[in-house]
Scaffold this motif. Sequence first.
Motif, PDB file in Angstrom:
ATOM      1  N   HIS B 123       0.825  -1.338   0.045  1.00 15.14           N
ATOM      2  CA  HIS B 123       0.147  -0.029  -0.034  1.00 15.14           C
ATOM      3  C   HIS B 123       0.755   1.318  -0.133  1.00 15.14           C
ATOM      4  O   HIS B 123       1.810   1.164   0.661  1.00 15.14           O
ATOM      5  N   GLY B 124       0.453   2.188  -0.802  1.00 17.59           N
ATOM      6  CA  GLY B 124       1.098   3.674  -0.616  1.00 17.59           C
ATOM      7  C   GLY B 124       1.206   4.206   0.755  1.00 17.59           C
ATOM      8  O   GLY B 124       2.120   5.189   0.992  1.00 17.59           O
ATOM      9  N   CYS B 179       0.667   0.041  -3.722  1.00 16.15           N
ATOM     10  CA  CYS B 179      -0.581   0.768  -4.515  1.00 16.15           C
ATOM     11  C   CYS B 179      -1.156   1.747  -3.913  1.00 16.15           C
ATOM     12  O   CYS B 179      -1.265   2.073  -2.733  1.00 16.15           O
ATOM     13  N   ALA B 180      -1.560   2.891  -4.766  1.00 16.84           N
ATOM     14  CA  ALA B 180      -2.394   4.043  -4.251  1.00 16.84           C
ATOM     15  C   ALA B 180      -3.603   3.705  -3.864  1.00 16.84           C
ATOM     16  O   ALA B 180      -4.180   2.609  -4.065  1.00 16.84           O
ATOM     17  N   GLU B 181      -4.305   4.502  -3.238  1.00 20.66           N
ATOM     18  CA  GLU B 181      -5.783   3.852  -2.426  1.00 20.66           C
ATOM     19  C   GLU B 181      -6.681   3.762  -3.303  1.00 20.66           C
ATOM     20  O   GLU B 181      -6.928   4.510  -4.267  1.00 20.66           O
ATOM     21  N   ASN B 211      -3.339  10.916  -4.521  1.00 23.83           N
ATOM     22  CA  ASN B 211      -3.581  10.263  -5.892  1.00 23.83           C
ATOM     23  C   ASN B 211      -4.338   9.011  -5.540  1.00 23.83           C
ATOM     24  O   ASN B 211      -4.310   8.388  -4.518  1.00 23.83           O
ATOM     25  N   ASN B 236       5.769   1.247  -7.423  1.00 21.43           N
ATOM     26  CA  ASN B 236       4.812   2.089  -7.077  1.00 21.43           C
ATOM     27  C   ASN B 236       3.635   2.057  -8.221  1.00 21.43           C
ATOM     28  O   ASN B 236       3.897   1.947  -9.403  1.00 21.43           O
ATOM     29  N   PRO B 238       0.632   3.954  -9.053  1.00 21.19           N
ATOM     30  CA  PRO B 238      -0.303   5.212  -8.838  1.00 21.19           C
ATOM     31  C   PRO B 238      -1.578   4.908  -9.750  1.00 21.19           C
ATOM     32  O   PRO B 238      -1.561   4.183 -10.875  1.00 21.19           O
ATOM     33  N   THR B 242      -5.277  12.339  -9.938  1.00 19.88           N
ATOM     34  CA  THR B 242      -4.099  13.098  -9.203  1.00 19.88           C
ATOM     35  C   THR B 242      -4.978  14.353  -8.768  1.00 19.88           C
ATOM     36  O   THR B 242      -4.969  15.310  -9.788  1.00 19.88           O
ATOM     37  N   ARG B 287      -1.086  13.155   5.610  1.00 22.13           N
ATOM     38  CA  ARG B 287      -1.431  13.653   4.066  1.00 22.13           C
ATOM     39  C   ARG B 287      -2.781  14.273   3.954  1.00 22.13           C
ATOM     40  O   ARG B 287      -2.831  14.675   2.730  1.00 22.13           O
ATOM     41  N   VAL B 293       2.169  11.938  -3.631  1.00 15.61           N
ATOM     42  CA  VAL B 293       1.846  11.418  -4.984  1.00 15.61           C
ATOM     43  C   VAL B 293       2.847  10.143  -5.541  1.00 15.61           C
ATOM     44  O   VAL B 293       3.969  10.768  -5.781  1.00 15.61           O
ATOM     45  N   LEU B 294       2.350   9.302  -5.706  1.00 15.77           N
ATOM     46  CA  LEU B 294       3.431   7.976  -5.917  1.00 15.77           C
ATOM     47  C   LEU B 294       3.739   8.302  -7.461  1.00 15.77           C
ATOM     48  O   LEU B 294       3.117   8.613  -8.448  1.00 15.77           O
TER      49      LEU B 294
END
Lengths: 281, 333
Positions: B123-124, B179-181, B211, B236, B238, B242, B287, B293-294
């Motif tokens: 997870h990011g 991974c980004a959310e 992101n 990463n 993303p 964004t 945050r 931002v990834l």
Amino acid sequence: MVKRETVTGLARRMLPDARLARLQDLQLLDAGHGYDPFGANREWIGFGAGLMRFLYEKWFRVTSHDAHHVPSSGAAILASNHSGTLPYDATMIWSDVLEHTSPPRLVRPVMDHFVPLLPIVGTFFARAGGVGGSRGNVRALLEAGELLLIFPEGTVGIGKPFRERYQLQRFRVGHAELAIRHRAPVVPVAVVGAEEQMPQLTRIQAGAKLFGAPYIPIPATLLPLPVHYHIYYGAPLNLHEDYRPEQADEPAVVREAADRVQAAVAGLITRGLEEREGVFR
Amino acid sequence: MTRVMITGATTPIGASFVRRLAFDDAIEQVLALGLESDPGPELLELPKVVYRQIDLTRGRSLRDLLFTDVKQLGIEAVVHTAHHRRATDEGPRIHRLNVGVTRELMQLCQHHPTVRRFVHRSHGAVYKVKADQPAVIGEDHPLNLGPSTPQWIRDRVEADLMVCSQMGMCPMKVVVLRCAEVLAPRSGSQLYDYVSSRVCMRPLGYDPMINLLSLDDQVEALYRALVTEDAQGVFNIPGRDTLPLSELIHMMGRPDVPMPGVLLSPLYRLRGRLERREFRYDMNHWRFHFSGVLDGRRAKAVLGYEPSHPLRPTELAVHWHMGEDTIDLMRQQ
């Protein structure tokens, strides 16, 4: 923050149509919703240009010299002297480059770490293109071909006493290291006028740590004096032609390169002081 | 890799990935693992899919599965997506699932006769987001391992590092996707819970860039990690979106209420207790102030992954039982 429609409306009121239309040609990476990954946004840049217009045209009456030295594309670093208690010099360079490049280029001022901590101010600067001064941020921007504005004197420069005006503090070496590593030209910039805009009475340490700042400046005047700004751009220094990328790790090399940049800025300052007719004229 | 095992197959992410594989001609067999005894026809009736109910925290069951079904089916790749999703749950049982299971699964796969690839969905949130850190986050960014870091994040960092420590040390190829959310219901998304509330409060004077990853792009990233020959390392992932936090709130049709930061923690704690919501302000404090931002360049270069599916707020909004007028308005936008 204020809604984008409101910001767009304000920018329309503050800027003539021709300037607003010019901003449509601004080179800005859109990460999907009109913002770049650092938070810069075209509407906010228009709003910022509108806000700065009065200061740029009427208050500081900025005269630009040799702006053609600013590269029209590709990664580059503007390295400037820093002065004046509050960073009006950064905003005037930002406005000047926007005004004198075609298509307009956005300058990305590299801010001290404490600036993003400041509510409203930090967000506004980010919307206008400012970035926190971490290594990762500047690396990402140079790799994306952006135009950075770095003050190699750091906060020591902006906070120096009035009696030391136009005496450059020793440049830090970070900008030289970046230029060598990322093969980016360095454009020396001198701001003449800003050093007299806001003499500093004293500085307070207490409380500054709350938001990460080194000190709180106490200026002699509440508003900056209406000094005449002259912004000089020198011919780009292609440090990367004299040094190999791996030499960016060598302390002696980056020191030497930073000294070359400092000498170029000092030369522009000397020229500016000789050419100007007075602090306010 | 044509024979794949997926943990967490009954979660929205796992189920979507299983569906994608089931209809992929290059995939021969999918072994889907979940805690539920009846995952429903959506999963059971898929072609090429074998479902097994298993409590992964039971070591013996996991070992037995690996050396019976997994061996017999000739599974070549394991995609591990099972983590406890509710951020409000804490304790040793949760830690066991998040970290212990990952460790055990990794160890078992290392000397397994058929498994050749291990894909770990991280997870990011494992990255530290602060004012003095870069806003664009590369894979070498500092991790969030402070003493006050909530367990939800700490567990993910620990599992991530544990998997990373085996890269190049075992015969398997190991891939970690940070991974980004994913903004989707039942996916453990803090922001989904946040924007599904009637009013979205955020710190006054701050509007950080965030992101978000769509479910489609998440599935695509997992697929790329699975099929890219010889790929190994940390990547990463993303998403396509964004945007500032305020824009997200606006996009979701929620009132945006900036408030002094000191009030937010107690207010959201109170809300969490009264409404049993998952959103924890203490977990999102940084945050909600500073951008993070990834940077997906490595995933693009090695895996060929590039986000292409933006979020679809209208679909998300349906879950909140929003009024038809609001949904129509959002569709028009």
